[in-house]
Design an enzyme around this catalytic site. Sequence first.
Site, PDB file in Angstrom:
ATOM      1  N   ASP A 110      -9.689   3.000   1.902  1.00 33.67           N
ATOM      2  CA  ASP A 110      -9.655   2.303   3.187  1.00 33.67           C
ATOM      3  C   ASP A 110     -10.221   3.166   4.312  1.00 33.67           C
ATOM      4  O   ASP A 110     -10.974   2.685   5.159  1.00 33.67           O
ATOM      5  CB  ASP A 110      -8.222   1.891   3.544  1.00 33.67           C
ATOM      6  CG  ASP A 110      -7.798   0.586   2.902  1.00 33.67           C
ATOM      7  OD1 ASP A 110      -8.680  -0.215   2.547  1.00 33.67           O
ATOM      8  OD2 ASP A 110      -6.587   0.369   2.759  1.00 33.67           O
TER       9      ASP A 110
ATOM     10  N   LYS B 197       0.801  -1.226   0.000  1.00 38.33           N
ATOM     11  CA  LYS B 197       0.000   0.000   0.000  1.00 38.33           C
ATOM     12  C   LYS B 197       0.836   1.280   0.000  1.00 38.33           C
ATOM     13  O   LYS B 197       0.369   2.328  -0.454  1.00 38.33           O
ATOM     14  CB  LYS B 197      -0.962   0.006   1.193  1.00 38.33           C
ATOM     15  CG  LYS B 197      -2.076  -1.029   1.056  1.00 38.33           C
ATOM     16  CD  LYS B 197      -3.068  -0.939   2.196  1.00 38.33           C
ATOM     17  CE  LYS B 197      -4.176  -1.962   2.018  1.00 38.33           C
ATOM     18  NZ  LYS B 197      -5.210  -1.841   3.067  1.00 38.33           N
TER      19      LYS B 197
END
Length: 284
Positions: free
Chosen positions: A110, A74
């Site tokens: 997220d 990420k």
Amino acid sequence: MSDRRYLVGLIGADIQMSKSPALHEAEGWHQGLDYHYELLDLTERGLPASALPALLDEEEQRGFAGSNITHPCKQTVIPYLTRLSDDAEMLGAVNTVVFQNGERIGHNTDWYGFYKNFERGLPDVAKSRAVLLGAGGAGVAVAHAAIKLGIERLSIFDQDSDRAARLASQLNERFGRACAEAATDVGAALRAADGLIHATPTGMKSHPGMPIEPQWLEQRHWVADIVYMPLETELLALAKRKGCRTLPGSGMTIFQAAAAFQLFTGIAPDTERMSRHFDDLTTR
């Protein structure tokens, strides 16, 4: 079937149990799309994390509309992108890449996923203080969501203490107040906290175990986990036995997936339908 064809993917390690393909493809079918979701698993292919740029190249060359990005990529994905959305820029982590007009655009859904899940699942809990375990790619998004949710003080622990300190400093600067601090003693931090947010891979089938000492958890605590495979981690099972209010990672997965689906297709998904489908997937 529609002639609107979408090929999307997920890049990460140990992702064979992911529910994302079924979740995305079912919503694509309901929207009348020819929608295919493929796993590009570093572990399955026997590749190191350094193979990430080659996997992005593969997706682009094969005509993918975009890709989700998960652990451990990420943050390391950012140098291989053309530009970042405001959220991804601010958070320094990307979980969704859109391939568009020769560009690779990084997004972060997220934080929104965690925010919506917490808002729905733990709407009325005490929020004076909370402990966050994990300051990596998921942790930075969850930390931002936690402060946006009204948590007044967040104590952040990470195996890399410098990473925890950086995240705390970034949050304090972003929100213009002393809302976060790095923690070194999780037990002590929990004694002063209302709840615990877990944002590390511990508890996943590929990373079994407990991220804290069991005696640190008390009935008065609430516990939010971002892991959803298994749906009930060892941490959540312990919390339930102690009478804590708990929040599994499934809702975060659903809401971040819905936001990614819209980025890939330009079509707003039905989040309630996606939620029902996720429940079906996990109870089979």
